[in-house]
Motif scaffolding. Structure first.
Motif, PDB file in Angstrom:
ATOM      1  N   GLY A   1      47.085  34.129  39.800  1.00 47.60           N
ATOM      2  CA  GLY A   1      45.920  34.127  39.148  1.00 47.60           C
ATOM      3  C   GLY A   1      44.600  34.764  39.846  1.00 47.60           C
ATOM      4  N   SER A   2      44.834  34.617  41.219  1.00 42.34           N
ATOM      5  CA  SER A   2      43.557  35.095  42.095  1.00 42.34           C
ATOM      6  C   SER A   2      43.474  36.515  41.752  1.00 42.34           C
ATOM      7  N   SER A   3      44.344  37.229  41.831  1.00 40.62           N
ATOM      8  CA  SER A   3      44.672  38.727  41.775  1.00 40.62           C
ATOM      9  C   SER A   3      44.314  39.009  40.232  1.00 40.62           C
ATOM     10  N   ALA A   4      44.480  38.341  39.494  1.00 43.34           N
ATOM     11  CA  ALA A   4      44.123  38.799  37.974  1.00 43.34           C
ATOM     12  C   ALA A   4      42.473  38.576  37.992  1.00 43.34           C
ATOM     13  N   ALA A   5      42.182  37.206  38.283  1.00 42.48           N
ATOM     14  CA  ALA A   5      40.816  36.888  38.080  1.00 42.48           C
ATOM     15  C   ALA A   5      39.749  37.539  39.112  1.00 42.48           C
ATOM     16  N   LEU A   6      40.076  37.960  40.225  1.00 42.22           N
ATOM     17  CA  LEU A   6      39.332  38.748  40.907  1.00 42.22           C
ATOM     18  C   LEU A   6      39.465  40.181  41.119  1.00 42.22           C
ATOM     19  N   LEU A   7      40.582  40.738  40.522  1.00 46.87           N
ATOM     20  CA  LEU A   7      40.934  42.292  40.636  1.00 46.87           C
ATOM     21  C   LEU A   7      41.117  42.739  39.190  1.00 46.87           C
ATOM     22  N   GLY A   8      41.396  41.832  38.298  1.00 48.34           N
ATOM     23  CA  GLY A   8      42.128  42.407  37.274  1.00 48.34           C
ATOM     24  C   GLY A   8      43.536  43.127  37.345  1.00 48.34           C
ATOM     25  N   MET A   9      44.211  42.775  38.301  1.00 46.26           N
ATOM     26  CA  MET A   9      45.380  43.437  38.711  1.00 46.26           C
ATOM     27  C   MET A   9      46.874  42.532  38.548  1.00 46.26           C
ATOM     28  N   PRO A  10      47.785  43.064  38.734  1.00 51.73           N
ATOM     29  CA  PRO A  10      49.074  42.086  38.659  1.00 51.73           C
ATOM     30  C   PRO A  10      49.117  41.424  40.157  1.00 51.73           C
ATOM     31  N   ASP A  11      49.972  40.563  40.382  1.00 53.83           N
ATOM     32  CA  ASP A  11      50.370  39.912  41.672  1.00 53.83           C
ATOM     33  C   ASP A  11      51.407  40.764  42.239  1.00 53.83           C
ATOM     34  N   PHE A  12      51.180  42.032  42.838  1.00 47.96           N
ATOM     35  CA  PHE A  12      51.891  42.981  43.372  1.00 47.96           C
ATOM     36  C   PHE A  12      51.374  43.536  44.552  1.00 47.96           C
ATOM     37  N   GLY A  13      50.763  42.521  45.506  1.00 47.77           N
ATOM     38  CA  GLY A  13      50.596  42.947  46.750  1.00 47.77           C
ATOM     39  C   GLY A  13      48.990  43.469  47.038  1.00 47.77           C
ATOM     40  N   PHE A  14      48.314  43.241  45.849  1.00 49.57           N
ATOM     41  CA  PHE A  14      46.979  44.164  45.967  1.00 49.57           C
ATOM     42  C   PHE A  14      45.857  42.973  46.618  1.00 49.57           C
TER      43      PHE A  14
END
Length: 287
Positions: free
Chosen positions: A46-59
């Protein structure tokens, strides 16, 4: 006002299961606390989605995780368990991460044994590092904490690439190395959930992702199997995404939101929720 129980204290109550909603920002954390949750989980997905708009994929990186934890922890008074992914580096990086999060007031971390860059535990294509490479990171986490109240959850993703038996053996080894709680990610059946609970003598986490690979069970059902923590990491994220998409779609289509008002709180209710009157009072006091 009674001080909230620490996560350690909640774990000691063996007659109940701790249900943790996934939160991804200060607002979702405030909502979880308001409806009565005694603890919550800062989800990396959820943090990756909310902060980056990106999947949980190591970003997501360590700094972003810590910054988000700071905002979430400040917004609530109940324990926050933080998804620390793989620790973002070697044992020294894990050591520092634990020190930083504990200093912020985090209740503990999830630390997993995937290779980096990691991915969501219910995605395909996962792999794990050798057990002997993970154990020094776990040792660093255990030794870095200053208080026993800081919970170390050791997570293994070995089920998918290496099989359930290897995942269970890793869980046993991680418990022996000092982990407080063991999390075998992504069992595929109720029978597998039961086998994990039967063979690992430790408090256990079950990860309940809607439409994930693990069957969704109720808290009492998981407690009966032998689990102590049930994490629902994506329920809030998915429901917020659905409601926002519906409202924005209607607004784009009609330039109006009357049909979707039922999905919204009111202006007045939201201002009450974020304690506007408290801050207006402070403004008046200092004027």
């Amino acid at each position: 006002m009674q001080k909230p129980r620490s996560l350690r204290e909640q774990l000691e109550d063996k007659n109940r299961i701790i249900v943790l909603p996934g939160v991804f920002d200060a607002l979702s954390a405030r909502i979880a606390e308001q409806v009565g949750f005694e603890a919550m989980f800062q989800t990396g997905y959820g943090s990756s989605a909310a902060l980056l708009g990106m999947p949980d994929f190591g970003f997501l990186n360590a700094g972003e995780t810590v910054d988000n934890a700071r905002r979430i922890i400040r917004a609530v008074s109940v324990p926050v368990l933080v998804d620390a992914d793989t620790g973002y580096g070697n044992p020294l990086n894990v050591w520092r991460l634990v020190r930083d999060l504990e200093a912020l007031g985090a209740a503990g971390i999830f630390l997993e044994d995937q290779i980096w860059p990691k991915r969501c535990g219910h995605m395909v294509g996962k792999d794990v590092i050798p057990k002997d490479d993970y154990l020094p990171k776990l040792k660093a986490a255990v030794e870095a904490r200053k208080s026993r109240d800081f919970i170390i959850v050791a997570r293994t993703d070995a089920r998918a690439p290496l099989g359930l038996d290897e995942a269970i053996e890793r869980g046993k080894a991680y418990r022996k190395a000092g982990a407080d709680v063991i999390f075998v990610e992504a069992p595929r059946t109720v029978e597998e959930l039961k086998k994990v609970a039967d063979e690992i003598d430790a408090p256990l986490v079950a990860n309940m992702i809607e439409d994930g690979v693990t069957p969704n069970l109720t808290g009492p059902e998981l407690l009966k199997l032998g689990y102590r923590i049930a994490v629902w990491p994506l329920s809030g994220l998915y429901s917020a995404t659905y409601a926002m998409r519906e409202v924005f779609t209607e607004l784009k289509k009609t330039s109006y939101t009357k049909k979707t008002r039922k999905m919204m709180v009111t202006f007045k209710d939201f201002n009450e929720f974020v304690d506007l009157q408290k801050y207006m009072g402070l403004e008046k006091r200092y004027s």
